[in-house]
Design a protein around this motif. Structure first.
Motif, PDB file in Angstrom:
ATOM      1  N   GLY A  38      25.802  15.227   4.005  1.00 25.29           N
ATOM      2  CA  GLY A  38      26.421  13.908   3.916  1.00 25.29           C
ATOM      3  C   GLY A  38      25.535  12.751   4.331  1.00 25.29           C
ATOM      4  O   GLY A  38      25.958  11.601   4.253  1.00 25.29           O
ATOM      5  N   SER A  39      24.300  13.027   4.774  1.00 24.84           N
ATOM      6  CA  SER A  39      23.388  11.949   5.172  1.00 24.84           C
ATOM      7  C   SER A  39      22.073  12.043   4.400  1.00 24.84           C
ATOM      8  O   SER A  39      21.656  13.131   3.993  1.00 24.84           O
ATOM      9  CB  SER A  39      23.060  12.023   6.668  1.00 24.84           C
ATOM     10  OG  SER A  39      24.100  11.498   7.446  1.00 24.84           O
ATOM     11  N   TYR A  40      21.433  10.914   4.232  1.00 26.56           N
ATOM     12  CA  TYR A  40      20.062  10.900   3.740  1.00 26.56           C
ATOM     13  C   TYR A  40      19.114  10.943   4.937  1.00 26.56           C
ATOM     14  O   TYR A  40      19.470  10.521   6.042  1.00 26.56           O
ATOM     15  CB  TYR A  40      19.805   9.647   2.896  1.00 26.56           C
ATOM     16  CG  TYR A  40      20.659   9.615   1.655  1.00 26.56           C
ATOM     17  CD1 TYR A  40      20.365  10.433   0.571  1.00 26.56           C
ATOM     18  CD2 TYR A  40      21.771   8.788   1.575  1.00 26.56           C
ATOM     19  CE1 TYR A  40      21.156  10.433  -0.566  1.00 26.56           C
ATOM     20  CE2 TYR A  40      22.575   8.779   0.442  1.00 26.56           C
ATOM     21  CZ  TYR A  40      22.262   9.602  -0.622  1.00 26.56           C
ATOM     22  OH  TYR A  40      23.048   9.602  -1.738  1.00 26.56           O
ATOM     23  N   GLY A  94      23.075   6.374   5.712  1.00 20.21           N
ATOM     24  CA  GLY A  94      24.193   6.582   4.798  1.00 20.21           C
ATOM     25  C   GLY A  94      23.953   5.962   3.440  1.00 20.21           C
ATOM     26  O   GLY A  94      24.554   6.374   2.442  1.00 20.21           O
ATOM     27  N   ASP A  95      23.073   4.949   3.378  1.00 19.29           N
ATOM     28  CA  ASP A  95      22.924   4.176   2.140  1.00 19.29           C
ATOM     29  C   ASP A  95      21.467   4.005   1.703  1.00 19.29           C
ATOM     30  O   ASP A  95      21.197   3.260   0.770  1.00 19.29           O
ATOM     31  CB  ASP A  95      23.584   2.805   2.302  1.00 19.29           C
ATOM     32  CG  ASP A  95      22.843   1.923   3.306  1.00 19.29           C
ATOM     33  OD1 ASP A  95      21.868   2.399   3.939  1.00 19.29           O
ATOM     34  OD2 ASP A  95      23.233   0.753   3.456  1.00 19.29           O
ATOM     35  N   LEU A  96      20.539   4.639   2.406  1.00 18.55           N
ATOM     36  CA  LEU A  96      19.095   4.590   2.103  1.00 18.55           C
ATOM     37  C   LEU A  96      18.434   3.256   2.463  1.00 18.55           C
ATOM     38  O   LEU A  96      17.224   3.116   2.354  1.00 18.55           O
ATOM     39  CB  LEU A  96      18.818   4.912   0.623  1.00 18.55           C
ATOM     40  CG  LEU A  96      19.213   6.333   0.193  1.00 18.55           C
ATOM     41  CD1 LEU A  96      19.438   6.411  -1.299  1.00 18.55           C
ATOM     42  CD2 LEU A  96      18.113   7.313   0.619  1.00 18.55           C
ATOM     43  N   GLU A 142       0.825  -1.217   0.000  1.00 22.49           N
ATOM     44  CA  GLU A 142       0.000   0.000   0.000  1.00 22.49           C
ATOM     45  C   GLU A 142       0.857   1.265   0.000  1.00 22.49           C
ATOM     46  O   GLU A 142       1.989   1.265   0.451  1.00 22.49           O
ATOM     47  CB  GLU A 142      -0.897   0.014   1.264  1.00 22.49           C
ATOM     48  CG  GLU A 142      -1.755  -1.223   1.404  1.00 22.49           C
ATOM     49  CD  GLU A 142      -2.661  -1.188   2.643  1.00 22.49           C
ATOM     50  OE1 GLU A 142      -2.513  -0.267   3.465  1.00 22.49           O
ATOM     51  OE2 GLU A 142      -3.516  -2.093   2.768  1.00 22.49           O
ATOM     52  N   ASP A 143       0.252   2.351  -0.481  1.00 22.65           N
ATOM     53  CA  ASP A 143       0.676   3.728  -0.222  1.00 22.65           C
ATOM     54  C   ASP A 143       2.139   4.003  -0.576  1.00 22.65           C
ATOM     55  O   ASP A 143       2.950   4.386   0.284  1.00 22.65           O
ATOM     56  CB  ASP A 143       0.425   4.078   1.253  1.00 22.65           C
ATOM     57  CG  ASP A 143      -1.061   3.974   1.613  1.00 22.65           C
ATOM     58  OD1 ASP A 143      -1.872   3.684   0.724  1.00 22.65           O
ATOM     59  OD2 ASP A 143      -1.399   4.172   2.800  1.00 22.65           O
ATOM     60  N   PRO A 144       2.505   3.854  -1.855  1.00 23.40           N
ATOM     61  CA  PRO A 144       3.908   4.080  -2.238  1.00 23.40           C
ATOM     62  C   PRO A 144       4.273   5.559  -2.281  1.00 23.40           C
ATOM     63  O   PRO A 144       3.436   6.425  -2.551  1.00 23.40           O
ATOM     64  CB  PRO A 144       3.963   3.492  -3.656  1.00 23.40           C
ATOM     65  CG  PRO A 144       2.575   3.671  -4.186  1.00 23.40           C
ATOM     66  CD  PRO A 144       1.663   3.472  -2.996  1.00 23.40           C
ATOM     67  N   ARG A 145       5.527   5.842  -1.985  1.00 19.84           N
ATOM     68  CA  ARG A 145       6.139   7.155  -2.230  1.00 19.84           C
ATOM     69  C   ARG A 145       7.375   6.912  -3.093  1.00 19.84           C
ATOM     70  O   ARG A 145       8.079   5.910  -2.899  1.00 19.84           O
ATOM     71  CB  ARG A 145       6.582   7.817  -0.925  1.00 19.84           C
ATOM     72  CG  ARG A 145       5.496   8.593  -0.199  1.00 19.84           C
ATOM     73  CD  ARG A 145       4.618   7.726   0.626  1.00 19.84           C
ATOM     74  NE  ARG A 145       3.751   8.515   1.523  1.00 19.84           N
ATOM     75  CZ  ARG A 145       2.837   7.975   2.320  1.00 19.84           C
ATOM     76  NH1 ARG A 145       2.642   6.648   2.336  1.00 19.84           N
ATOM     77  NH2 ARG A 145       2.105   8.748   3.109  1.00 19.84           N
ATOM     78  N   ILE A 146       7.659   7.837  -3.984  1.00 18.85           N
ATOM     79  CA  ILE A 146       8.763   7.665  -4.932  1.00 18.85           C
ATOM     80  C   ILE A 146       9.731   8.830  -4.792  1.00 18.85           C
ATOM     81  O   ILE A 146       9.353   9.988  -4.953  1.00 18.85           O
ATOM     82  CB  ILE A 146       8.246   7.615  -6.385  1.00 18.85           C
ATOM     83  CG1 ILE A 146       7.118   6.586  -6.528  1.00 18.85           C
ATOM     84  CG2 ILE A 146       9.396   7.303  -7.342  1.00 18.85           C
ATOM     85  CD1 ILE A 146       6.407   6.654  -7.875  1.00 18.85           C
ATOM     86  N   THR A 147      10.991   8.511  -4.505  1.00 15.98           N
ATOM     87  CA  THR A 147      12.034   9.533  -4.387  1.00 15.98           C
ATOM     88  C   THR A 147      13.106   9.268  -5.438  1.00 15.98           C
ATOM     89  O   THR A 147      13.617   8.151  -5.530  1.00 15.98           O
ATOM     90  CB  THR A 147      12.675   9.490  -2.984  1.00 15.98           C
ATOM     91  OG1 THR A 147      11.665   9.751  -2.005  1.00 15.98           O
ATOM     92  CG2 THR A 147      13.778  10.524  -2.860  1.00 15.98           C
ATOM     93  N   LEU A 148      13.435  10.282  -6.207  1.00 15.69           N
ATOM     94  CA  LEU A 148      14.471  10.164  -7.238  1.00 15.69           C
ATOM     95  C   LEU A 148      15.777  10.728  -6.696  1.00 15.69           C
ATOM     96  O   LEU A 148      15.849  11.902  -6.302  1.00 15.69           O
ATOM     97  CB  LEU A 148      14.041  10.939  -8.492  1.00 15.69           C
ATOM     98  CG  LEU A 148      15.079  11.034  -9.620  1.00 15.69           C
ATOM     99  CD1 LEU A 148      15.466   9.654 -10.142  1.00 15.69           C
ATOM    100  CD2 LEU A 148      14.546  11.921 -10.745  1.00 15.69           C
ATOM    101  N   ILE A 149      16.805   9.874  -6.665  1.00 14.40           N
ATOM    102  CA  ILE A 149      18.145  10.319  -6.258  1.00 14.40           C
ATOM    103  C   ILE A 149      19.149   9.713  -7.233  1.00 14.40           C
ATOM    104  O   ILE A 149      19.221   8.475  -7.373  1.00 14.40           O
ATOM    105  CB  ILE A 149      18.493   9.871  -4.819  1.00 14.40           C
ATOM    106  CG1 ILE A 149      17.476  10.408  -3.810  1.00 14.40           C
ATOM    107  CG2 ILE A 149      19.901  10.325  -4.444  1.00 14.40           C
ATOM    108  CD1 ILE A 149      17.661   9.864  -2.398  1.00 14.40           C
TER     109      ILE A 149
END
Lengths: 331, 331
Positions: free
Chosen positions: A171-173, A195-197, A112-119
């Motif tokens: 330097g951090s996500y 540091g790595d998502l 359910e309920d996706p969010r999409i982040t582009l990096i």
């Protein structure tokens, strides 16, 4: 199965298209009034089984979304995720097949309920993975919306409403998230660091429910935050104690996003139209994404757990809602 | 304030000493039968305030550990952590001052149940940080048990019973943890993965409660796992539905610790003595640590949330409890 709702979609841009990743909710077609039928994904057999549940008086059917029995709770529907594409952001073509189906032991009640982040050319999709083991947030990555890679549970249960910031900060996500607590806490918004998502820590409480306000029941991140002049702007959802869901704004510090600069006293949007007031679960507007383009927040939001609405609001109007000075005055 | 219990201690070796990190629980001395008095740490003022709570009929005082009101829940006592030192592992000298006191917004109800993992000369102390924001697991590091460094919340609420493995396995660190779920899940044991011991991901469900068994109510990691011939041995706690806490064993794969090899059908230890059967919260034996020395598991365990017991069990006896072949037969 029949589709009962298409709502709470993640949104992003890919090439020249607007992509919605739809939550499609289905339930079994059932003509027998003696029983409820719920869908359950069986990971060991990799198939969906329809399970009959007797209408016992001690079972709680008061919430259309959930059946509560002393042994366990069931969802009345099961959701998968499906892509819709558009060139104008308004008219969409829905793909004929599911894009992402429940898979594995953490998704037996659906996704359910996706969010999409582009990096850096990778799309990070976070979503709620629901099962009898709890509500986890899992992550799937893709570069092209054709091939997808499962990255496992990035937050343990219970946690939902995870929105990852689209850039590293100092330097951090960072990610906004919403734990549910059994003992002391409220359903409120937290922020975590990575540091790595994939691995997250340094969990800090960000904002709480506000007694007497429109968001005194539960709150959570909705859209992926985007940057404006004054900081990170988060379009979030808040419900009052009667489960009326509105949309508000939250401004976080540009360099220290765990610091709150401003928060909507009044919602920026409330349920008003027929389709927002009534549906499978009415009185709900619930975005999972927004695009920041042309001085606008283009908000795609689930309406009453049934359909998807679209609203545009100027960043200037959000600034005013937040009590910020108009940019013109600052310049 | 008066001390009402010293229990649930983490244990480790430092130089030639056995170190216990005690949970010391205190409550306000109160002569007024009209009210309850609970201790609350106020982070903004950095001091403990004693708050009176009326004995209203709608408040729930049935659990000696908690006061439940419609607005919020309170703990009846507040815990801090304090070092005790021994040269023989049996006779301990308790330091005259607290070693670690509640600090900051996540510890307003106290800090509890430490576990200590030694990796590369650094001691990683995980503990439950309790506040009105929920139950987090936080981490503090030390190299000498004199200077301590706070590392923040490594697991968001609700989560407790975190035990970090004492070595990296295939390039990653692992921790056992115990989320509490509001909706579907049970209080069960999960395992997470980390690159740096501060940020955690890849959360997987490890073992569940077993209907009809001694651990059908709730389970969690107790001791830091240690290595034996056949894999990683975890001394864990399980409670039945009437809150009787026993100690069991769990054997995990040496190279893939998310795989269960064996689990106690019967407990390796049950509450039997007076001090295990009766106390502040009776019928409880609850280890937060064990030393693996001389073919023994030397278990330090909280007894009835009041005192600390010590038990030795041979690894051979645990092997037998787990149904493993005797090592002699394998050689």
């Amino acid at each position: 199965m029949e589709v009962i709702g298409v709502f709470n979609a993640g949104v992003t841009r890919y090439l020249d298209e607007t992509i919605l990743l739809l939550r499609v909710a289905e339930r079994p077609i059932n003509d027998n009034p003696e029983v409820y039928v719920v869908p359950l994904y069986h990971p060991s057999e990799d198939r969906i089984v329809l399970q009959e549940i007797e209408r016992k008086p001690e079972y709680d059917f008061s919430d259309v979304r959930v059946i509560r029995t002393p042994e366990r709770n069931y969802l009345t529907s099961m959701s998968h995720l499906r892509i819709a594409r558009s060139t104008d952001g308004i008219h969409f073509t829905i793909e004929s097949e599911p894009t992402l189906l429940p898979s594995g032991p953490y998704e037996s009640y659906g996704i359910e309920d996706p969010r999409i982040t582009l990096i850096d050319n990778i799309y990070y999709i976070t979503y709620s993975a629901i099962s009898e083991l709890g509500i986890c947030t899992s992550m799937i990555t893709t570069e092209d919306f054709i091939t997808f890679t499962r990255q496992g549970n990035i937050f343990h249960p219970d946690n939902k409403d995870v929105a990852i910031f689209p850039a590293s900060i100092g330097g951090s996500y960072y990610a906004l998230h919403r734990p549910s607590c059994s003992h002391y806490g409220q359903p409120e918004m937290w922020i975590a660091e990575s540091g790595d998502l994939k691995q997250w820590g340094n969990h800090r409480h960000l904002i709480g429910v506000r007694p007497g306000f429109w968001d005194d029941g539960r709150i959570g991140a909705s859209a992926v935050p985007f940057e404006i002049e004054e900081g990170w702007l988060e379009i979030y959802h808040g419900a009052d104690k009667s489960n009326r869901y509105c949309i508000g704004a939250l401004l976080l510090d540009k360099h220290e996003p765990w610091k709150v600069i401003a928060r909507s006293v009044e919602p920026i949007m409330e349920p008003e139209t027929d389709y927002e007031l009534e549906g499978f679960f009415g009185n709900v507007i619930f975005p999972c994404g927004a695009l920041h383009e042309e001085g606008l927040a283009k908000i795609y939001y689930g309406a009453s757990d049934t359909s998807i609405g679209y609203a545009e609001v100027t960043i200037e109007a959000i600034r005013a809602n937040l009590g910020l000075k108009q940019l013109n005055n600052q310049l």
